[in-house]
Design a protein around this motif. Structure first.
Motif, PDB file in Angstrom:
ATOM      1  N   MET A 439       0.805  -1.212   0.000  1.00  0.00           N
ATOM      2  CA  MET A 439       0.000   0.000   0.000  1.00  0.00           C
ATOM      3  C   MET A 439       0.845   1.271   0.000  1.00  0.00           C
ATOM      4  O   MET A 439       1.894   1.343   0.631  1.00  0.00           O
ATOM      5  N   GLY A 440       0.333   2.253  -0.716  1.00  0.00           N
ATOM      6  CA  GLY A 440       0.807   3.618  -0.602  1.00  0.00           C
ATOM      7  C   GLY A 440      -0.338   4.457  -0.069  1.00  0.00           C
ATOM      8  O   GLY A 440      -1.451   3.959   0.136  1.00  0.00           O
ATOM      9  N   GLU A 441      -0.054   5.733   0.166  1.00  0.00           N
ATOM     10  CA  GLU A 441      -1.085   6.608   0.726  1.00  0.00           C
ATOM     11  C   GLU A 441      -1.153   7.898  -0.067  1.00  0.00           C
ATOM     12  O   GLU A 441      -0.129   8.498  -0.411  1.00  0.00           O
ATOM     13  N   LEU A 442      -2.361   8.312  -0.392  1.00  0.00           N
ATOM     14  CA  LEU A 442      -2.594   9.579  -1.075  1.00  0.00           C
ATOM     15  C   LEU A 442      -3.875  10.184  -0.528  1.00  0.00           C
ATOM     16  O   LEU A 442      -4.920   9.530  -0.535  1.00  0.00           O
ATOM     17  N   ALA A 443      -3.776  11.420  -0.042  1.00  0.00           N
ATOM     18  CA  ALA A 443      -4.924  12.123   0.542  1.00  0.00           C
ATOM     19  C   ALA A 443      -5.585  11.270   1.620  1.00  0.00           C
ATOM     20  O   ALA A 443      -6.799  11.319   1.808  1.00  0.00           O
ATOM     21  N   GLY A 444      -4.775  10.484   2.324  1.00  0.00           N
ATOM     22  CA  GLY A 444      -5.278   9.625   3.384  1.00  0.00           C
ATOM     23  C   GLY A 444      -5.742   8.270   2.922  1.00  0.00           C
ATOM     24  O   GLY A 444      -5.924   7.366   3.740  1.00  0.00           O
ATOM     25  N   TRP A 445      -5.943   8.089   1.615  1.00  0.00           N
ATOM     26  CA  TRP A 445      -6.419   6.816   1.083  1.00  0.00           C
ATOM     27  C   TRP A 445      -5.289   5.791   1.049  1.00  0.00           C
ATOM     28  O   TRP A 445      -4.193   6.067   0.562  1.00  0.00           O
ATOM     29  N   GLU A 446      -5.564   4.592   1.541  1.00  0.00           N
ATOM     30  CA  GLU A 446      -4.667   3.463   1.351  1.00  0.00           C
ATOM     31  C   GLU A 446      -4.940   2.876  -0.031  1.00  0.00           C
ATOM     32  O   GLU A 446      -6.057   2.467  -0.333  1.00  0.00           O
ATOM     33  N   ARG A 447      -3.906   2.845  -0.869  1.00  0.00           N
ATOM     34  CA  ARG A 447      -4.077   2.391  -2.253  1.00  0.00           C
ATOM     35  C   ARG A 447      -3.013   1.346  -2.572  1.00  0.00           C
ATOM     36  O   ARG A 447      -1.831   1.516  -2.233  1.00  0.00           O
ATOM     37  N   ALA A 448      -3.422   0.289  -3.245  1.00  0.00           N
ATOM     38  CA  ALA A 448      -2.466  -0.736  -3.662  1.00  0.00           C
ATOM     39  C   ALA A 448      -1.585  -0.157  -4.769  1.00  0.00           C
ATOM     40  O   ALA A 448      -2.066   0.155  -5.855  1.00  0.00           O
TER      41      ALA A 448
END
Length: 814
Positions: A439-448
């Motif tokens: 996972m990475g994080e963008l604007a608080g979102w956990e994204r694969a």
């Protein structure tokens, strides 16, 4: 008692260097009735104890532009105001101790050349020549910027305050803003208190320059300003015999910076694990205060410094200083018009670079306030990038332990924040983790971002060369190009626009034509009056009265705010529905085959051509299938209610097993989109990039009347383009591109890459960037020889005005 006016055009809250700069620049533009309220004395918060380092080079062209402006301003303030600013150009050295850091500073040097900043790469021996007291035995290399300098922070602020006063601004000390009056989304006045007296200033605008009080001032004004004070340490030595003027020295591998001042050395630090301070709010009586010493915390920095500069071992410490500085969740300061209100501006959270930033930030904000439009792209620092949850105290406390140290950490590409994670999760989060998602994080979102193979550690191993996920992303990339892949797009913003004027409103705010049949998808931009790109979105007509606007995850709030501010008299309702639907993108030549296995609906070109959406049955649930692509292949984005999202994921993965369906991440999406030449908002296209020069004129329909930016589009068509977006592929398959690498045309720097990634199907690193073209044809541009400067090495590049991958766009329409 100070005489406080009853009315002002603008009230600035906070009298640090930032507030003084905003007042100075507004009055310089001719604003009258500018009032600055400082609760104690000017500079008494954090400005007075700043180190006063003034550097030119920042992480982007416009941030560098602002820093260079600050230098030029500080050099002239003394002559203008008579206040000595202590500004001197002593130069600066950044020294590397590892091969990885050397690669970073060489890339920074290349970036400096692209931005027009004088820079010199120097050897360890040359570092020693410029800094005789230094131990350079383990230094691997360094860069020197001769125009960098230092100044007296308090006097810089006081000089700008005097300049503002000279032009009629009122700088009032000892007066605390205690509250506001408001009407709807506008502040109508500020209440104040001085001693036992109180009063009210009616005003047309307010600027929050509250420094480490910025979050609390923001709450008072009804806006979100996420920042947290942290303890910041430095020591000042006793005088060192024979110490002469020296450049500012940064040794980021040891988290340290050094400044010579009057024969003494100031040693400061940005330690890896910071200490948040005053988590329940800054004390009301704080003024020119210091925090308790914490020698144990600073000792590792000092031990390394004694080895680096052995003379320190024989030198006494005159001052051990600990003072607070404010830090934001992403280490970029906050600037601009707050999303929640229509006349509340913010300039706060300067992450220990307030002195070098203040001049430029004040200039940019003043111009924005004066014209109502950004003077150039300020997306790096625009307050609208901050998500509402990021004002949460616990989140800020946890994240700030990391962000201070990141200033001097290795700035590896793709580096992810380690703290304050897991706040926002998509409906597929657990399913993806079970299958190896990293996972990475963008604007608080956990994204694969990528998927680990069985037996592979599902973690990032950072570096400047090929990182540990390079082969994983290559496999995901080729699965999408040759077979079928699936990835989670739930984090992308979803904004519903509905009402009797929905079509008319969108036709006013956007460059496309939205009077289309129900189910039609329009790729489009929202333009400003200069035809710069404020948003890059898709708009789907859901019904006669309703549309869905899909935005990048990072700009959802900014895009929604832009729409709200341009509603005018249109009868529409705008609603953020991002969390209501999960989205799975199914992409690749066999994507139609996979969908036909799980749905009775017709996905043929006759029924569901490219650019259309249809409701479908899938498994035992329902979804909406949008036939669009950001990777350049046949594919669909499936919008599913969050209640059915897990079911749909399971149905697709089970059906895709025998087809070789591969789960993919955001890195794959980026490598595929750059091969196809698709623009990335915030990098390739911004508010100052003209839509025609960005190569997106096909999305603008000038045959419709009176949309924002229409006149600027027509003017550019008549006058011709000043520059054009081009795509580049390195002919050597080994080097990697990220962004900001200089572009050389026939041996001369003409620009820099706005974005870069590896093109696994094209067999080399790909970059996008603007090239000047005034008076030139496409043939003229393509007749030149192009190179890209990668960390000081020029690499030959092929150039194209069309996408190098599938230039006709046939694959998405199969």
């Amino acid at each position: 008692m100070t005489q406080v006016p009853s009315h002002a055009r603008v009230v600035i809250i906070g009298g640090g260097v930032i507030g003084c700069s905003v007042a100075y620049h507004l009055t310089k533009l001719g604003w009258k009735d500018v009032v600055l309220l400082e609760r104690k004395q000017l500079t008494s918060g954090t400005t007075w104890h700043a180190a006063g380092l003034i550097a030119q080079l920042r992480a982007s062209a416009n941030m560098t532009r602002l820093a260079k402006y600050s230098q030029e301003l500080y050099g002239s303030l003394q002559e203008e105001t008579g206040v000595a600013t202590g500004f001197k150009r002593c130069g600066s050295i950044t020294a590397a101790l590892t091969g990885e850091r050397l690669e970073e500073i060489r890339r920074q040097a290349a970036m400096a050349r692209a931005f027009g900043v004088d820079v010199e790469e120097i050897s360890p021996a040359e570092v020693k020549d410029r800094y005789p007291h230094l131990n350079v035995g383990d230094v691997t290399g360094a860069v020197y910027l001769d125009k960098d300098g230092q100044g007296d922070p308090a006097n810089i602020a006081l000089a700008m305050a005097k300049g503002a006063r000279q032009r009629g601004g009122q700088i009032l000390e000892g007066i605390r803003a205690t509250g506001v009056t408001r009407e709807g989304r506008r502040i109508t006045g500020v209440t104040w208190e001085q001693g036992g007296e109180s009063g009210h200033i009616a005003c047309e605008a307010v600027v929050n320059c509250g420094g480490m009080w910025g979050r609390e001032v923001g709450r008072m004004l009804g806006v979100n300003v996420p920042l947290q004070a942290c303890e910041h340490f430095y020591v000042v030595t006793e005088p060192i015999p024979g110490l002469t003027r020296l450049p500012v020295l940064r040794v980021p591998d040891e988290c340290a910076y050094y400044k010579e001042d009057a024969g003494k050395i100031l040693l400061g630090a940005f330690e890896p694990v910071a200490k948040p301070w005053s988590l329940n709010g800054i004390p009301a009586n704080f003024e020119f205060d210091q925090l308790p010493e914490d020698f144990d915390h600073f000792e590792p920095i000092l031990d390394a410094a004694v080895n680096r500069m052995p003379v320190l071992a024989q030198t006494g410490i005159h001052t051990f200083f600990n003072g607070p500085e404010s830090f934001t969740p992403d280490d970029a300061y906050h600037l601009g018009l707050a999303p929640e209100m229509d006349n509340v501006w913010v300039a706060a959270g300067f992450n220990s670079i307030g002195i070098q930033s203040a001049g430029g930030a004040g200039m940019a904000l003043a111009q924005w306030m004066d014209t109502g439009e950004k003077p150039f792209d300020l997306g790096d620092v625009d307050i609208s990038r901050m998500q509402p949850f990021q004002g949460n105290r616990r989140y800020l406390a946890e994240r700030s332990t990391e962000t201070l140290g990141l200033l001097y950490a290795d700035h590896y590409p793709y580096r992810q924040k380690a703290t304050a994670r897991g706040v926002r999760r998509t409906p597929f989060h657990a399913h993806l983790l079970e299958r190896g998602a990293v996972m990475g994080e963008l604007a608080g979102w956990e994204r694969a971002n990528w998927f680990a193979e069985p037996g592979q550690d599902p973690v990032y191993r950072y570096g400047w060369k090929r990182q540990n996920f390079f082969a994983n992303v290559a496999a995901e990339h080729m699965a999408v190009r040759e077979n079928v892949g699936m990835y989670d797009m739930s984090s992308f913003g979803k904004i519903r626009v509905e009402g009797r004027d929905a079509t008319a409103f969108l036709n006013h705010i956007g460059g496309g034509q939205y009077d289309v049949p129900v189910g039609r998808i329009v790729y489009t931009q929202f333009l400003n009056r200069n035809a710069g790109i404020e948003a890059d979105v898709t708009v789907t007509r859901l019904s006669e009265l309703a549309y869905l606007v899909v935005t990048p995850a990072a700009t959802r709030l900014a895009d929604e705010t832009w729409m709200r501010r341009n509603v005018g008299d249109f009868d529409v309702v705008i609603t953020d529905v991002t969390a209501g639907e999960g989205v799975l993108a199914v992409m690749g030549p066999r994507s139609r085959e996979l969908l036909q296995r799980v749905s009775p609906n017709d996905f043929s070109n006759d029924t569901n051509p490219f650019g259309t959406a249809q409701p479908i049955e899938i498994g035992m649930g329902l979804a909406r299938a949008h036939r669009v692509t950001y990777v350049g292949e046949l594919g669909w984005e499936l919008y599913v209610g969050t209640d059915m999202a897990a079911h749909v994921f399971e149905v697709l993965t089970e059906a895709g097993q025998e087809m070789g369906l591969r789960l993919c991440g955001m890195h794959m999406m980026d490598t595929c989109r750059i091969e196809k030449g698709f623009r990335h908002f915030g990098h390739d296209i911004t508010s100052e990039d003209h839509v025609l020069e960005a190569g997106l004129g096909f999305a603008v329909k000038t045959d419709k009347p009176d949309f924002i930016g229409r006149d600027a589009v027509l003017r550019k068509r008549d006058a011709g383009l000043e520059r054009r977006m081009m795509q580049f592929r390195l002919t050597d398959p080994e080097p990697l591109l990220y962004h900001n690498e200089p572009v050389l045309r026939d041996g001369r720097i003409v620009g820099f890459l706005s974005s870069g990634a590896y093109g696994h199907a094209l067999g080399g690193a790909i970059g996008l960037g603007y090239v000047p073209c005034r008076g030139e044809t496409a043939a003229d541009l393509l007749a030149s020889t192009y190179e890209i400067d990668v960390a000081g090495t020029r690499v030959r590049a092929e150039a194209s005005l069309k996408p190098m991958y599938d230039p006709a766009g046939a694959r998405a329409k199969m």
